[in-house]
Design a protein around this motif. Structure first.
Motif, PDB file in Angstrom:
ATOM      1  N   MET A 177      15.138  11.513  -3.670  1.00  0.00           N
ATOM      2  CA  MET A 177      14.006  10.869  -3.028  1.00  0.00           C
ATOM      3  C   MET A 177      12.787  11.775  -2.952  1.00  0.00           C
ATOM      4  O   MET A 177      11.700  11.323  -2.656  1.00  0.00           O
ATOM      5  CB  MET A 177      14.379  10.431  -1.604  1.00  0.00           C
ATOM      6  CG  MET A 177      15.450   9.381  -1.528  1.00  0.00           C
ATOM      7  SD  MET A 177      15.815   8.996   0.189  1.00  0.00           S
ATOM      8  CE  MET A 177      17.229   7.944  -0.042  1.00  0.00           C
ATOM      9  N   VAL A 178      13.000  13.062  -3.083  1.00  0.00           N
ATOM     10  CA  VAL A 178      11.899  13.985  -2.916  1.00  0.00           C
ATOM     11  C   VAL A 178      11.475  14.540  -4.257  1.00  0.00           C
ATOM     12  O   VAL A 178      12.288  14.994  -5.040  1.00  0.00           O
ATOM     13  CB  VAL A 178      12.309  15.160  -2.003  1.00  0.00           C
ATOM     14  CG1 VAL A 178      11.149  16.114  -1.807  1.00  0.00           C
ATOM     15  CG2 VAL A 178      12.792  14.638  -0.683  1.00  0.00           C
ATOM     16  N   ARG A 179      10.208  14.476  -4.564  1.00  0.00           N
ATOM     17  CA  ARG A 179       9.720  15.017  -5.824  1.00  0.00           C
ATOM     18  C   ARG A 179       9.678  16.525  -5.795  1.00  0.00           C
ATOM     19  O   ARG A 179       9.719  17.146  -4.743  1.00  0.00           O
ATOM     20  CB  ARG A 179       8.345  14.440  -6.123  1.00  0.00           C
ATOM     21  CG  ARG A 179       8.394  12.905  -6.135  1.00  0.00           C
ATOM     22  CD  ARG A 179       7.147  12.285  -6.691  1.00  0.00           C
ATOM     23  NE  ARG A 179       7.270  10.834  -6.621  1.00  0.00           N
ATOM     24  CZ  ARG A 179       6.497  10.004  -7.263  1.00  0.00           C
ATOM     25  NH1 ARG A 179       5.547  10.454  -8.032  1.00  0.00           N
ATOM     26  NH2 ARG A 179       6.685   8.708  -7.150  1.00  0.00           N
ATOM     27  N   ALA A 180       9.566  17.123  -6.949  1.00  0.00           N
ATOM     28  CA  ALA A 180       9.704  18.578  -7.052  1.00  0.00           C
ATOM     29  C   ALA A 180       8.622  19.325  -6.316  1.00  0.00           C
ATOM     30  O   ALA A 180       8.850  20.384  -5.752  1.00  0.00           O
ATOM     31  CB  ALA A 180       9.733  18.991  -8.520  1.00  0.00           C
ATOM     32  N   PRO A 204      23.671  26.351  -0.108  1.00  0.00           N
ATOM     33  CA  PRO A 204      23.244  25.782  -1.402  1.00  0.00           C
ATOM     34  C   PRO A 204      23.601  24.308  -1.558  1.00  0.00           C
ATOM     35  O   PRO A 204      22.813  23.530  -2.102  1.00  0.00           O
ATOM     36  CB  PRO A 204      23.982  26.660  -2.423  1.00  0.00           C
ATOM     37  CG  PRO A 204      24.126  27.982  -1.731  1.00  0.00           C
ATOM     38  CD  PRO A 204      24.384  27.639  -0.290  1.00  0.00           C
ATOM     39  N   LEU A 205      24.786  23.912  -1.085  1.00  0.00           N
ATOM     40  CA  LEU A 205      25.188  22.517  -1.250  1.00  0.00           C
ATOM     41  C   LEU A 205      24.244  21.571  -0.532  1.00  0.00           C
ATOM     42  O   LEU A 205      23.941  20.483  -1.036  1.00  0.00           O
ATOM     43  CB  LEU A 205      26.617  22.319  -0.729  1.00  0.00           C
ATOM     44  CG  LEU A 205      27.159  20.883  -0.838  1.00  0.00           C
ATOM     45  CD1 LEU A 205      27.306  20.459  -2.297  1.00  0.00           C
ATOM     46  CD2 LEU A 205      28.500  20.754  -0.113  1.00  0.00           C
ATOM     47  N   MET A 206      23.761  21.969   0.654  1.00  0.00           N
ATOM     48  CA  MET A 206      22.924  21.087   1.461  1.00  0.00           C
ATOM     49  C   MET A 206      21.438  21.307   1.215  1.00  0.00           C
ATOM     50  O   MET A 206      20.598  20.804   1.968  1.00  0.00           O
ATOM     51  CB  MET A 206      23.234  21.296   2.952  1.00  0.00           C
ATOM     52  CG  MET A 206      24.655  20.951   3.353  1.00  0.00           C
ATOM     53  SD  MET A 206      25.167  19.303   2.812  1.00  0.00           S
ATOM     54  CE  MET A 206      23.919  18.279   3.552  1.00  0.00           C
ATOM     55  N   ALA A 207      21.082  22.031   0.147  1.00  0.00           N
ATOM     56  CA  ALA A 207      19.672  22.330  -0.118  1.00  0.00           C
ATOM     57  C   ALA A 207      18.848  21.065  -0.315  1.00  0.00           C
ATOM     58  O   ALA A 207      17.676  21.006   0.073  1.00  0.00           O
ATOM     59  CB  ALA A 207      19.549  23.228  -1.335  1.00  0.00           C
ATOM     60  N   TYR A 208      19.450  20.023  -0.883  1.00  0.00           N
ATOM     61  CA  TYR A 208      18.701  18.782  -1.106  1.00  0.00           C
ATOM     62  C   TYR A 208      18.290  18.137   0.210  1.00  0.00           C
ATOM     63  O   TYR A 208      17.188  17.588   0.344  1.00  0.00           O
ATOM     64  CB  TYR A 208      19.530  17.811  -1.954  1.00  0.00           C
ATOM     65  CG  TYR A 208      20.694  17.177  -1.218  1.00  0.00           C
ATOM     66  CD1 TYR A 208      20.563  15.928  -0.596  1.00  0.00           C
ATOM     67  CD2 TYR A 208      21.922  17.827  -1.134  1.00  0.00           C
ATOM     68  CE1 TYR A 208      21.630  15.360   0.081  1.00  0.00           C
ATOM     69  CE2 TYR A 208      22.985  17.264  -0.468  1.00  0.00           C
ATOM     70  CZ  TYR A 208      22.833  16.034   0.151  1.00  0.00           C
ATOM     71  OH  TYR A 208      23.880  15.462   0.833  1.00  0.00           O
ATOM     72  N   GLN A 209      19.179  18.201   1.215  1.00  0.00           N
ATOM     73  CA  GLN A 209      18.855  17.629   2.525  1.00  0.00           C
ATOM     74  C   GLN A 209      17.785  18.459   3.224  1.00  0.00           C
ATOM     75  O   GLN A 209      16.867  17.918   3.853  1.00  0.00           O
ATOM     76  CB  GLN A 209      20.109  17.547   3.399  1.00  0.00           C
ATOM     77  CG  GLN A 209      19.885  16.947   4.773  1.00  0.00           C
ATOM     78  CD  GLN A 209      19.527  15.467   4.744  1.00  0.00           C
ATOM     79  OE1 GLN A 209      19.947  14.751   3.826  1.00  0.00           O
ATOM     80  NE2 GLN A 209      18.752  15.006   5.716  1.00  0.00           N
ATOM     81  N   ARG A 263      21.775  34.833   3.306  1.00  0.00           N
ATOM     82  CA  ARG A 263      20.623  34.280   2.594  1.00  0.00           C
ATOM     83  C   ARG A 263      20.663  32.772   2.688  1.00  0.00           C
ATOM     84  O   ARG A 263      21.548  32.136   2.134  1.00  0.00           O
ATOM     85  CB  ARG A 263      20.639  34.715   1.135  1.00  0.00           C
ATOM     86  CG  ARG A 263      19.347  34.441   0.399  1.00  0.00           C
ATOM     87  CD  ARG A 263      18.218  35.307   0.943  1.00  0.00           C
ATOM     88  NE  ARG A 263      16.978  35.123   0.191  1.00  0.00           N
ATOM     89  CZ  ARG A 263      15.821  35.633   0.551  1.00  0.00           C
ATOM     90  NH1 ARG A 263      15.732  36.359   1.646  1.00  0.00           N
ATOM     91  NH2 ARG A 263      14.729  35.436  -0.166  1.00  0.00           N
ATOM     92  N   CYS A 264      19.739  32.201   3.419  1.00  0.00           N
ATOM     93  CA  CYS A 264      19.715  30.754   3.627  1.00  0.00           C
ATOM     94  C   CYS A 264      18.798  30.107   2.598  1.00  0.00           C
ATOM     95  O   CYS A 264      17.707  30.619   2.337  1.00  0.00           O
ATOM     96  CB  CYS A 264      19.207  30.417   5.025  1.00  0.00           C
ATOM     97  SG  CYS A 264      20.107  31.229   6.345  1.00  0.00           S
ATOM     98  N   CYS A 265      19.212  29.003   2.029  1.00  0.00           N
ATOM     99  CA  CYS A 265      18.335  28.271   1.124  1.00  0.00           C
ATOM    100  C   CYS A 265      17.111  27.808   1.906  1.00  0.00           C
ATOM    101  O   CYS A 265      17.226  27.227   2.984  1.00  0.00           O
ATOM    102  CB  CYS A 265      19.062  27.069   0.523  1.00  0.00           C
ATOM    103  SG  CYS A 265      20.312  27.523  -0.667  1.00  0.00           S
ATOM    104  N   GLY A 266      15.939  28.084   1.343  1.00  0.00           N
ATOM    105  CA  GLY A 266      14.700  27.673   1.987  1.00  0.00           C
ATOM    106  C   GLY A 266      14.073  28.730   2.856  1.00  0.00           C
ATOM    107  O   GLY A 266      13.005  28.523   3.417  1.00  0.00           O
TER     108      GLY A 266
END
Length: 765
Positions: free
Chosen positions: A1-4, A221-226, A463-466
């Motif tokens: 749903m989110v663009r790059a 990393p797995l939840m980076a999309y959320q 190291r947290c994604c984001g």
């Protein structure tokens, strides 16, 4: 749903705006604003009104206290739900007339809020299409009545309110789905635009100060999309107002997916209303961390998004490198919008030194960014009068109070109303920052708990994604090689050990001294230790404590309890050093029959009580700025000799426990006593204070209460008259402590519950 990526281009006119903003940032000083927590939110059919809870609804004199802080801009409520709940034709403007008139006379410019986490009067809601037009009608009426008001926040934190009301179900209309969330957000943003249009028809120069609680979301990393989705969603209210949510916007597809028609989204493109100042709110719990490893976290943190289950926890409790913090977030706001910025809520519900550290960190970040050309106009001391029940997100009314710049737990008259809010150390800090832009206190030598290792409650994620360059430790954490410290006298006693333990937790450096290191009754020893350690304050937790033995050892008792504190007070006075020392309920004779307050005359019955009464006089005579705390009947979780611990140990051994049935006291939980005393010391309070957990209970009933909670047979408690206990020193039969200065400690029942939790004691079967 989110663009790059997000299109960050602006109109050709923005270059001029940027240059003007840089000029303003460099040519004027950072301002200190303030605000009153004024939430009126709805849960079911009940409204929770902070203005009623904090008493500001009936105290006009509060405004004079605010003016004394030196602030000249105040976020202030003129709320739709309160002024016109039954329509404009039935509006009651008297409260707003009186207060806005007083602000005008005081030279304070209000930033008027019209809805603060609310959903409007009963007849509407955040998903009602008439909400926006109704608020606009009210906004126009406000502008017509107060044409001199220049700045408005028609709706506070629309995205946050939409999440709590439409996605999480906390507040009315209690939605728990994406459509209700989006509908609530669009309704509020539409209301802001229509309100500003209506206001500007009356006052064309009126400014929009739009607030939002901004945060960053980190993840595995797995939840980076959320996390990416939530990090884009956080900008939606500002993007809608700025007319940036078009077909190229990362949230467009999400908004359309929820069922919002294109024409409704296009309305915001045609009616853009960029804020004149972006109001950025941020709390230490705002940043979040998402983790699919559910077994690492409590069940109440677990959630799902239809694709994965994951825990949603406070990032500060798990991210090893720390949270984004004010510097990074302000910088992100500037890079995205290039509009003037104010941090419109700076509040931390914590101990006093941590409150000071948080304000200082936000102030320093804003000052630093201004020096780099970022147009940061102000930071705002929020919650001047504190707040109620935000630990439950104001979903219930249980009286959980967080003090702010002022503490409302001051003396209440017969009507129950606070006579006058008490200024805390934050008030002094605000005055200094508003006047000179600088402020110093020894507790600021140490970084806030959010920078210290003990903040991590869960296995740290390195190291947290984001996170990017989210750590600001090197720039904004204090870097004192030798931080200024307290001296705590009484290393071997219960109270001295408790102060050391709690100072460790609170990040307050200290030297804990035994008698061999500083004998307080020896002027030479006191002078030597004070000269060597150079404390900013001294806590005297030493003393002679054996009440019955004092009848036989009067000279020893007087030396430790009266002569020693006076010598210590004299040494502190000569150096301009603060002093906290302790007295007792045994300075009273028990004949009053009602709780003793600070101004009641003393009349001790025994040597111990006389030694404490004499110490009070001597200490305050030589060092009037000393803080002398009277307290009563200690119990706590960290020593083996206090009353409750002895009761439970005796009963566990199968033996009966004997206690006085006719001696009425107000027991004091040691952790509460220590924390409140430290807050008062940091606040610069002085003179006599009574600190005890509010209660009136006999020693026998206190023993029964503990026995019952631990699951013992209360028949094992033998209640006897105090005269039958063969005590050498006479005691008052009633020595309950009340206060005319402030009731700062929670109830005895609350304290006993926490005692059992700290001791790891459950109720026996």
């Amino acid at each position: 749903m989110v663009r790059a990526a997000l299109n960050k281009e602006f109109s050709v006119n923005n270059s001029e705006l940027i240059q003007n903003s840089k000029f303003k940032a460099q040519s004027s000083k950072l301002e200190m604003w303030a605000g009153v927590e004024c939430t009126v939110n709805r849960v079911g059919n009940e409204y929770f009104n902070q203005l009623e809870r904090n008493g500001h609804k009936t105290r006009l004199d509060d405004l004079d206290l605010f003016a004394e802080l030196g602030v000249r801009s105040l976020r202030y409520p003129v709320l739709w739900e309160l002024i016109a709940p039954a329509g404009l034709e039935n509006a009651d403007w008297s409260w707003a007339d009186e207060r806005l008139g007083r602000l005008q006379a005081l030279g304070i410019s209000p930033i008027v809020g019209l809805v603060h986490h609310g959903s409007g009067p009963y007849h509407t809601s955040l998903v009602d299409r008439t909400f926006a037009s109704g608020l606009a009608e009210f906004a126009r009426a406000v502008a017509e009545r107060y044409p001199w008001v220049e700045r408005y926040t028609p709706v506070n934190e629309p995205l946050t309110t939409a999440r709590f009301s439409g996605l999480y179900g906390h507040w009315y209309p209690h939605g728990r789905d994406n459509l209700t969330f989006v509908r609530a957000l669009l309704t509020q943003c539409r209301a802001i635009i229509l309100s500003m249009q209506a206001i500007r028809q009356v006052n064309p120069g009126a400014q929009l100060i739009q607030t939002e609680d901004l945060c960053k979301v980190f993840s595995t990393p797995l939840m980076a999309y959320q996390a990416e989705f939530e990090n884009e969603r956080r900008w939606l209210s500002f993007d809608l107002l700025c007319g940036r949510v078009n077909r190229d916007h990362p949230m467009w597809e999400y908004l359309r997916w929820t069922g919002i028609p294109e024409v409704e989204l296009e309305w915001f493109l045609e009616n853009s209303c960029p804020p004149d100042t972006i109001g950025m709110n941020h709390y230490l719990t705002s940043d979040r961390f998402l983790d699919e490893r559910l077994e690492l976290y409590p069940h109440w943190t677990h959630g799902r998004n239809g694709r994965h289950q994951y825990a949603d926890v406070e990032a500060v409790r798990v991210c090893a490198e720390g949270i984004a913090g004010p510097y990074i977030l302000i910088e992100e706001v500037w890079e995205r919008y290039k509009l003037p910025i104010a941090v419109t809520e700076v509040h931390h519900g914590c101990t006093r030194e941590e409150q000071l550290r948080w304000v200082k960190e936000v102030w320093d970040a804003a000052v630093c960014l201004r020096s780099e050309g970022v147009d940061v106009r102000a930071i705002t001391a929020w919650s001047l009068l504190g707040s109620y029940d935000w630990d439950s997100l104001v979903t219930r009314s249980v009286g959980r109070y967080e003090s702010g710049v002022f503490d409302l737990r001051s003396h209440c008259g017969d009507s129950g109303e606070v006579s006058k809010p008490r200024p805390t150390a934050l008030a002094r800090m605000l005055r200094e920052l508003a006047r000179s832009g600088t402020y110093d206190h020894p507790v600021l030598d140490v970084p806030g708990w959010w920078h210290r290792p003990h903040r991590l409650l869960y296995p740290p994620v390195l190291r947290c994604c984001g996170d990017g360059e989210n750590s600001q430790k090197s720039k904004f954490s204090p870097a004192q090689e030798i931080p200024r410290s307290l001296v705590i006298v009484g290393a071997k006693g219960t109270l001295g050990q408790a102060f050391a333990r709690i100072c460790e937790i609170r990040g307050i450096p200290y030297h804990l001294l035994c008698r061999q290191q500083m004998d307080i009754a020896d002027p030479v020893a006191v002078d030597r230790a004070m000269t060597e350690l150079q404390p900013w304050a001294v806590i005297n937790a030493a003393g002679y404590v054996r009440v019955d033995d004092a009848e036989r050892e009067e000279n020893a008792c007087l030396r430790e309890n009266a002569i020693g504190p006076a010598i210590l007070a004299d040494a502190c006075a000569k150096r301009g050093v603060g002093l906290l020392t302790f007295s007792s309920d045994l300075v009273f004779d028990g004949t009053r029959g009602a709780p003793y307050v600070e101004s009641n005359a003393v009349a001790p019955l025994n040597v111990y009580g006389r030694s404490k009464a004499e110490a009070e006089v001597r200490v305050l005579k030589v060092h009037p700025s000393s803080l002398v705390v009277r307290t009563s009947a200690f119990f706590g979780p960290w020593d083996e000799y206090n009353f409750l611990t002895v009761v439970l140990r005796t009963l566990a051994s199968g033996q009966p426990f004997v206690a006085a049935a006719d001696a009425i006291v107000s027991p004091t939980y040691v952790p509460d006593l220590v924390n409140a005393s430290l807050d008062l010391l940091i606040d610069g309070e002085f003179g006599l204070w009574h600190l005890a957990n509010p209660s009136e209970i006999s020693w026998a009933d206190l023993a029964r209460l503990a026995a019952k909670q631990a699951g013992f047979d209360v028949a094992q408690i033998e209640a006897r008259p105090i005269q039958a206990l063969s005590l050498l020193a006479p005691r008052p039969t009633y020595s309950v402590l009340g206060s005319e200065r402030g009731v700062l400690l929670p109830s005895l029942e609350n304290a006993i519950d926490r005692y059992f939790q700290e001791k790891g004691l459950g109720v026996r079967g």
